[in-house]
Motif scaffolding. Structure first.
Motif, short mmCIF file in Angstrom:
data_model
loop_
_atom_site.label_atom_id
_atom_site.label_comp_id
_atom_site.label_asym_id
_atom_site.label_seq_id
_atom_site.Cartn_x
_atom_site.Cartn_y
_atom_site.Cartn_z
N GLY A 91 2.42 -45.41 -19.50
CA GLY A 91 3.84 -45.60 -19.78
C GLY A 91 4.59 -46.12 -18.58
N GLN A 92 5.89 -46.16 -18.71
CA GLN A 92 6.77 -46.66 -17.66
C GLN A 92 7.93 -45.71 -17.46
OE1 GLN A 92 7.81 -50.59 -19.16
NE2 GLN A 92 6.32 -51.55 -17.80
N LEU A 93 8.38 -45.60 -16.21
CA LEU A 93 9.57 -44.84 -15.87
C LEU A 93 10.48 -45.71 -15.02
CD1 LEU A 93 8.08 -41.37 -14.77
CD2 LEU A 93 9.09 -41.95 -16.99
N ARG A 94 11.77 -45.61 -15.26
CA ARG A 94 12.76 -46.28 -14.42
C ARG A 94 13.54 -45.18 -13.72
NH1 ARG A 94 18.02 -49.09 -15.12
NH2 ARG A 94 18.04 -50.84 -13.66
N VAL A 95 13.39 -45.09 -12.42
CA VAL A 95 13.91 -43.96 -11.66
C VAL A 95 14.92 -44.45 -10.62
CG1 VAL A 95 13.31 -42.09 -10.05
CG2 VAL A 95 11.83 -42.59 -12.01
N GLY A 99 19.82 -44.51 -0.96
CA GLY A 99 19.14 -44.94 0.27
C GLY A 99 18.62 -43.78 1.09
N GLY A 100 19.36 -42.66 1.11
CA GLY A 100 18.92 -41.52 1.90
C GLY A 100 17.61 -40.93 1.42
N MET A 101 17.25 -41.15 0.14
CA MET A 101 16.01 -40.61 -0.39
C MET A 101 14.78 -41.33 0.16
SD MET A 101 16.58 -38.00 -2.14
CE MET A 101 17.77 -37.12 -3.15
N LEU A 102 14.98 -42.49 0.77
CA LEU A 102 13.87 -43.17 1.42
C LEU A 102 13.37 -42.37 2.61
CD1 LEU A 102 15.19 -46.85 1.36
CD2 LEU A 102 13.63 -45.75 -0.25
N LEU A 103 14.23 -41.50 3.13
CA LEU A 103 13.86 -40.66 4.27
C LEU A 103 13.38 -39.28 3.83
CD1 LEU A 103 16.93 -41.48 6.54
CD2 LEU A 103 14.63 -42.40 6.76
N ARG A 104 13.38 -39.05 2.54
CA ARG A 104 13.01 -37.73 2.02
C ARG A 104 11.76 -37.78 1.14
NH1 ARG A 104 18.68 -37.80 1.79
NH2 ARG A 104 19.66 -36.18 3.06
N GLY A 105 11.02 -38.86 1.21
CA GLY A 105 9.73 -38.90 0.54
C GLY A 105 9.69 -39.49 -0.84
N ALA A 106 10.81 -40.03 -1.35
CA ALA A 106 10.80 -40.56 -2.72
C ALA A 106 9.74 -41.66 -2.92
CB ALA A 106 12.19 -41.07 -3.11
N PRO A 107 9.65 -42.66 -2.03
CA PRO A 107 8.62 -43.70 -2.24
C PRO A 107 7.20 -43.13 -2.21
CG PRO A 107 10.27 -44.43 -0.66
CD PRO A 107 10.49 -42.97 -0.86
N GLU A 121 3.60 -46.93 -14.62
CA GLU A 121 4.37 -47.75 -13.68
C GLU A 121 5.74 -47.14 -13.49
OE1 GLU A 121 6.45 -51.83 -14.40
OE2 GLU A 121 4.40 -52.27 -13.71
N VAL A 122 6.11 -46.85 -12.23
CA VAL A 122 7.42 -46.29 -11.91
C VAL A 122 8.22 -47.35 -11.17
CG1 VAL A 122 8.70 -44.45 -10.76
CG2 VAL A 122 6.45 -43.97 -11.75
N SER A 123 9.35 -47.75 -11.75
CA SER A 123 10.23 -48.73 -11.12
C SER A 123 11.40 -47.99 -10.49
CB SER A 123 10.77 -49.73 -12.16
OG SER A 123 9.70 -50.43 -12.76
N LEU A 124 11.67 -48.29 -9.21
CA LEU A 124 12.77 -47.66 -8.49
C LEU A 124 14.00 -48.56 -8.53
CD1 LEU A 124 10.89 -46.19 -5.40
CD2 LEU A 124 11.92 -44.91 -7.27
N CYS A 125 15.15 -47.95 -8.76
CA CYS A 125 16.41 -48.69 -8.85
C CYS A 125 17.43 -48.01 -7.94
CB CYS A 125 16.90 -48.70 -10.30
SG CYS A 125 18.48 -49.52 -10.55
N GLU A 126 17.85 -48.69 -6.87
CA GLU A 126 18.82 -48.10 -5.95
C GLU A 126 20.19 -48.04 -6.62
OE1 GLU A 126 20.25 -48.32 -1.30
OE2 GLU A 126 19.20 -50.03 -2.17
N MET A 127 20.80 -46.86 -6.56
CA MET A 127 22.06 -46.65 -7.26
C MET A 127 22.76 -45.44 -6.64
SD MET A 127 22.48 -46.16 -11.40
CE MET A 127 21.46 -47.62 -11.74
N ALA A 128 24.07 -45.47 -6.57
CA ALA A 128 24.83 -44.34 -6.06
C ALA A 128 24.60 -43.10 -6.93
CB ALA A 128 26.31 -44.67 -6.02
N SER A 129 24.80 -41.92 -6.34
CA SER A 129 24.49 -40.68 -7.03
C SER A 129 25.26 -40.52 -8.34
CB SER A 129 24.77 -39.49 -6.11
OG SER A 129 23.92 -39.51 -4.99
#
Length: 308
Positions: A91-95, A99-107, A121-129
């Motif tokens: 399946g696929q997820l859009r998550v 930006g701060g989560m790049l320093l907390r292990g999200a990738p 497949e997990v697609s990452l989408c940068e977006m404000a909280s």
């Protein structure tokens, strides 16, 4: 016409012998003969020429055979996809993420999840909280890595990190050599901050800190990304308050100082809809929870928080 009949036809077309075809299908010969007769009646054409000694495909049978093989293969594939999707291995997820989560292990969480389940497949989408929370609620995102002091009640969450805010100053700032300061010492400085509609939790946290220090900040620049705030500080454009994780970022010529007014903390969560029954998302939330022990998890059934 049923898939069962189509399968019977293909096996008989390959065997050209009713007894062998029935044995291969693990059925008796009468049901096979009956199924072929029903197919011929439905198509209004003979598919096999048969007598007491031989069975042969007619022109219509020869035309049907490759189409039937492809149809059965596509049907089997569809069943496989459905089973694997239902078990959460396809399946696929859009998550969403900030930006701060790049320093907390999200990738890293995403990369490790995909390595275990290559069919996902997990697609990452940068977006404000705030935008993430709204997109998740409206099913535009499967989930999101975000910052929030309060998570909307229709969403569940795993708290990944709870950390203090620190003050970000340019390395040449007169106070940059200190280890700890009061924000009151920065009352006359130009401030760099997120606007409230972009990140209500961050804005309110900073205002709470400055209020505790006895002043209102002189907001000079507004940003939509943590990195932008740090880089503006690096360009001597002002001062900022950021989560402690940024002390590890090594972005620009800046220094990070502990804050005496410690009433507010930055909370980092993974958030998803309570009613989302996607097996892939359920697997991903378990992966996130196991990847780093959660501080607090809200139960989807009770809505209460408990230590994680």
């Amino acid at each position: 016409m049923e898939m069962r009949q189509l399968k019977y036809f293909v096996v008989l077309a390959e065997e050209l012998h009713f007894h062998r075809a029935a044995a291969r299908l693990s059925i008796s010969q009468p049901p096979l003969s009956s199924a072929i007769k029903h197919m011929e009646a439905e198509l209004d054409t003979l598919l096999f020429e048969r007598n007491t000694k031989t069975v042969a495909l007619t022109a219509a049978g020869r035309a049907l055979y490759p189409q039937a093989v492809r149809t059965l293969a596509q049907f089997d594939l569809a069943c496989t996809v459905a089973r694997r999707t239902g078990s959460g291995v396809l399946g696929q997820l859009r998550v969403g993420y900030t930006g701060g989560m790049l320093l907390r292990g999200a990738p890293q969480m995403v990369r490790e999840f995909e390595s275990v389940l290559p069919g996902v497949e997990v697609s990452l989408c940068e977006m404000a909280s705030a935008a993430q929370a709204d997109a998740i609620a409206h099913r535009q995102l499967s989930g999101g890595f975000l910052h929030a002091m309060v998570v909307p009640p229709e969403l569940d969450f795993i708290t990944l990190q709870r950390e203090p805010f620190v003050c970000c100053l340019h390395a040449s700032h007169p106070l940059a050599s200190r280890r700890r300061i009061s924000l009151r010492q920065l009352a006359g400085e130009p401030w760099i901050i997120f606007p409230r509609h972009i990140s209500p939790s961050y804005f309110d946290a900073v205002i709470a800190l400055t209020t505790a220090a006895g002043f209102s900040p002189q907001i000079r620049h507004e940003v939509t990304h943590w990195v932008s705030a740090v880089m503006l500080v690096a360009q001597k454009s002002g001062v900022a308050v950021v989560p402690q994780a940024f002390a590890m970022s090594r972005l620009g010529d800046v220094r990070y100082l502990a804050i005496q007014e410690t009433a507010s903390q930055s909370l980092a969560h993974f958030v998803w809809r309570k009613d989302d029954d996607d097996p892939v998302l359920q697997r991903f939330t378990r992966h996130v929870r196991d990847w780093k022990p959660a501080i607090r998890v809200r139960s989807a059934t009770t809505g209460r928080s408990s230590a994680g």
